[in-house]
Design a protein around this motif. Structure first.
Motif, PDB file in Angstrom:
ATOM      1  N   ILE A 176     -28.209  28.291  22.169  1.00  0.00           N
ATOM      2  CA  ILE A 176     -26.829  28.234  21.687  1.00  0.00           C
ATOM      3  C   ILE A 176     -25.863  28.214  22.863  1.00  0.00           C
ATOM      4  CG2 ILE A 176     -27.304  29.397  19.499  1.00  0.00           C
ATOM      5  CD1 ILE A 176     -26.174  31.954  20.771  1.00  0.00           C
ATOM      6  N   LEU A 179     -23.414  32.216  24.617  1.00  0.00           N
ATOM      7  CA  LEU A 179     -24.019  33.514  24.323  1.00  0.00           C
ATOM      8  C   LEU A 179     -23.259  34.635  25.015  1.00  0.00           C
ATOM      9  CD1 LEU A 179     -26.293  35.196  23.042  1.00  0.00           C
ATOM     10  CD2 LEU A 179     -27.667  34.746  25.096  1.00  0.00           C
ATOM     11  N   ILE A 205     -26.373  33.641  14.944  1.00  0.00           N
ATOM     12  CA  ILE A 205     -27.498  33.401  15.841  1.00  0.00           C
ATOM     13  C   ILE A 205     -28.788  33.987  15.281  1.00  0.00           C
ATOM     14  CG2 ILE A 205     -25.882  33.556  17.779  1.00  0.00           C
ATOM     15  CD1 ILE A 205     -27.343  36.073  18.685  1.00  0.00           C
ATOM     16  N   ASP A 210     -32.731  32.791  19.956  1.00  0.00           N
ATOM     17  CA  ASP A 210     -31.619  32.599  20.876  1.00  0.00           C
ATOM     18  C   ASP A 210     -31.534  33.629  21.999  1.00  0.00           C
ATOM     19  OD1 ASP A 210     -30.764  30.415  19.350  1.00  0.00           O
ATOM     20  OD2 ASP A 210     -29.653  31.714  17.985  1.00  0.00           O
TER      21      ASP A 210
END
Length: 656
Positions: A176, A179, A205, A210
């Motif tokens: 992603i 973060l 998330i 992730d």
């Protein structure tokens, strides 16, 4: 009650005498003390801790006291004990006490009588190359975990404790973007970590997919530590050290540990120039153990010697002053007369120091030969980059560099100096690396002169961006990679198995030039530009005279300073460090406007990284961000101008 915490236990392992000086802020200077808000910001450790907690969504937090001066140890233990009555529970900041030993556990997972002790660290590891093992990089972390395990096992003998480290895993990349933006730092958050979680973003998330954190069981290493098969202090077994430290700390008693000079050199309990009224624990030890007087502290000693490696000889003989150390004790000299060898440099320093001789030492012919290979116009570059545990963008691994700024000075053959280019990006959430390289390519592409760095930092930074480019979809990545390869040499890491190339425009490391051909006694052995530059001010009338004039009166241009700015000012005939005259970010701040940052100045690399972190992880206004940006630009400009000054001094000496 004076309790021995895990941080104090670690301090005792560094040197037991430190236990006497710690937490006496009104008596002893501590050079590691700083604003905890900025400290947390720089380390990123609390952000990692909050991410780790997301791996355990049902965890219960033992809240911290808002007033740290009235810390209630017993209350934290009572709250923990109540939760431990459950068969299955996850506790954040679980508290345990045994005698006067006290710990808080980052994450504690209880399943029946099985306890998983999880210590969260912002430190990274990579499978196969820098795994967790007992060595200099990991030993203090491992003793920290061993101490926690010891306290739990003694407080609850019925529990079976399995120790883990939760670390940033360099084999993982997040899927992603942003973060690190999901954990904002706030000095007013009301919790220990000082982190505000952006819950709306975090809800989107998948933590298993992730997160870049991994659990590593360390039972085998911790067992060896508890059996005293591994020791930091060879004199003491593990449990013996705990008992001795806890008793000395409880009694507020000086431990009287023998001096280990290689450890003493790094002692944080030294005089603080900003707080001259505070005592020096470092000096107290030397007065107690070696009966040193004030004159002894003024005498030249081995602490000043650059890259000294014969500490065992000095410790065994309890000698430290240079007058007591024979030349032979430094090691073997070199026969190479074209460059200054390591030991040769140390001996030059020793004898100049003992003779109070301040004239620089120079291999003039060798330096002149080196400089004849440099091609005008000369380019001086300096980068500012941040390495953070939590990645900025999808596909990134922990601690990949984010290069947010460069400065570029050009020195022309006729002596003209221009602050030719600069780049900065402090927009929150922007990943600047690829645009950074584009701008640098444009800047250096304007001429084909020699390019200078000071230290290998710029080389290693560009090499890391090269790897990022190779994994990217940038349309111009081939051109940017080829540009990087014209400047840099391949990594020299022993584990490196990647591409090898030969740069056509290899950057010259000005620090290596200094080490090879020049020694200035005013540096006290340091080769840092922050030490070399003031030494040059002491030694060069040419540099002092030139830069004590305004910018408009010398052949120089600046992007961030007015034509009336004077780089070198004097106080009692001494040059004032130009980094100390950069000005403060918020000197003209409208006091009716609230601001996030407490930063007072940006005049060193650590402050620059902290300032950048503030722009990324706090809810800062654009006005405040622009103030920090302006200060960062001034700081980085001075860094490359400092390199120009170093060059001018070398040029001055080579043609005398």
């Amino acid at each position: 009650m004076r309790v021995l915490t895990k941080s104090r236990f670690k301090l005792g392992l560094e040197c037991p005498n430190k236990l006497y000086y710690t937490h006496k802020e009104e008596v002893y200077a501590n050079n590691k003390s700083s604003n905890p808000f900025l400290e947390a910001l720089a380390s990123g450790g609390f952000q990692v801790e909050e991410l780790a907690r997301l791996h355990f969504p049902n965890g219960v937090l033992i809240e911290d006291d808002t007033d740290r001066t009235k810390y209630n140890y017993e209350e934290k233990v009572i709250q923990t004990n109540e939760l431990l009555n459950k068969d299955n529970v996850v506790i954040f900041e679980a508290a345990f006490m045994f005698n006067n030993l006290f710990i808080r556990v980052d994450i504690l997972e209880k399943k029946g009588n099985q306890i998983n002790l999880i210590e969260v660290k912002a430190k990274s590891f990579k499978h196969g190359t820098d795994d967790v093992k007992y060595n200099a990089d990991w030993k203090f972390y491992l003793f920290d975990v061993a101490f926690q395990k010891y306290v739990i096992e003694n407080a609850y003998p019925e529990f079976k404790v399995t120790p883990f480290l939760m670390l940033a895993d360099k084999d993982k990349s997040t899927t992603i973007d942003g973060l690190n933006q999901m954990f904002r730092i706030s000095k007013n958050s009301g919790n220990r970590t000082g982190i505000i979680k952006m819950d709306e973003q975090l809800n989107k998330i998948n933590i298993e997919r992730d997160s870049i954190l991994s659990l590593i069981e360390v039972s085998e290493i911790i067992s060896r530590i508890q059996k005293s098969e591994e020791r930091i202090l060879p004199e003491y077994e593990f449990e013996e050290a705990i008992k001795l430290f806890s008793k000395a700390y409880e009694e507020d008693r000086y431990f009287d540990y023998d001096l280990k000079f290689n450890i003493c050199k790094k002692c944080e309990f030294k005089k603080d120039e900003k707080k001259p009224y505070l005592k020096s624990g470092f000096e107290n030890c030397f007065k107690r153990k070696l009966n040193w007087t004030e004159d002894d502290f003024k005498a030249p000693n081995a602490f000043e010697i650059w890259d000294f490696r014969r500490w065992k000889h000095l410790i065994d003989n309890q000698i430290l002053k240079l007058e007591d150390i024979s030349d032979a004790a430094f090691g073997d000299t070199t026969d190479n007369s074209s460059k200054i060898g390591r030991v040769d440099r140390q001996l030059i320093q020793k004898h100049k120091s003992l003779e109070n001789e301040t004239t620089p030492y120079l291999l003039k012919d060798s330096l002149k030969s080196e400089m004849e290979n440099w091609k005008y116009p000369l380019n001086f570059i300096d980068f500012e980059a941040s390495t953070v545990a939590l990645p900025f963008y999808s596909g990134q691994k922990p601690y990949e560099k984010v290069v947010f700024q460069f400065s570029h000075h050009v020195y022309y053959e006729d002596g003209t100096i221009t602050h030719e280019n600069e780049y900065i990006n402090v927009t929150a959430g922007d990943f600047p690396n690829f645009e950074f390289v584009r701008q640098l390519k444009n800047a250096l592409g304007a001429n084909n002169g020699t390019v200078f760095q000071y230290s290998p930092y710029e080389n290693s930074t560009l090499n890391q961006v090269k790897v990022q480019l190779e994994a990217s979809d940038e349309s111009d990545k081939a051109a940017l990679i080829n540009f990087i390869k014209t400047l840099t040499t391949p990594p020299t890491d022993k584990d490196y198995k990647g591409e090898i190339w030969s740069p056509s425009r290899k950057m010259i490391d000005l620090c290596e030039v200094i080490k090879a051909y020049y020694y200035n006694p005013h540096t006290k052995g340091s080769n840092s530009i922050k030490a070399v530059l003031p030494a040059i001010f002491e030694s060069s009338l040419f540099i002092r005279d030139k830069y004590s004039k305004s910018i408009s009166d010398i052949n120089l241009t600046s992007k961030n300073f007015s034509p009336n700015h004077i780089w070198l000012n004097f106080e009692n005939e001494k040059v004032i460090d130009p980094y100390k005259t950069l000005g403060k970010p918020f000197e003209e701040w409208d006091t009716t406007m609230e601001r996030i940052t407490e930063m007072d100045e940006i005049n060193n690399g650590g402050a620059a990284l902290t300032a950048y972190g503030l722009t990324q992880y706090t809810n800062m206004s654009n006005t405040e961000r622009d103030s920090l940006k302006a200060s960062l630009l001034k700081y980085c400009e001075l860094d490359t101008l400092a390199m120009v000054m170093v060059f001018e001094h070398l040029k001055e000496l080579s043609i005398e």
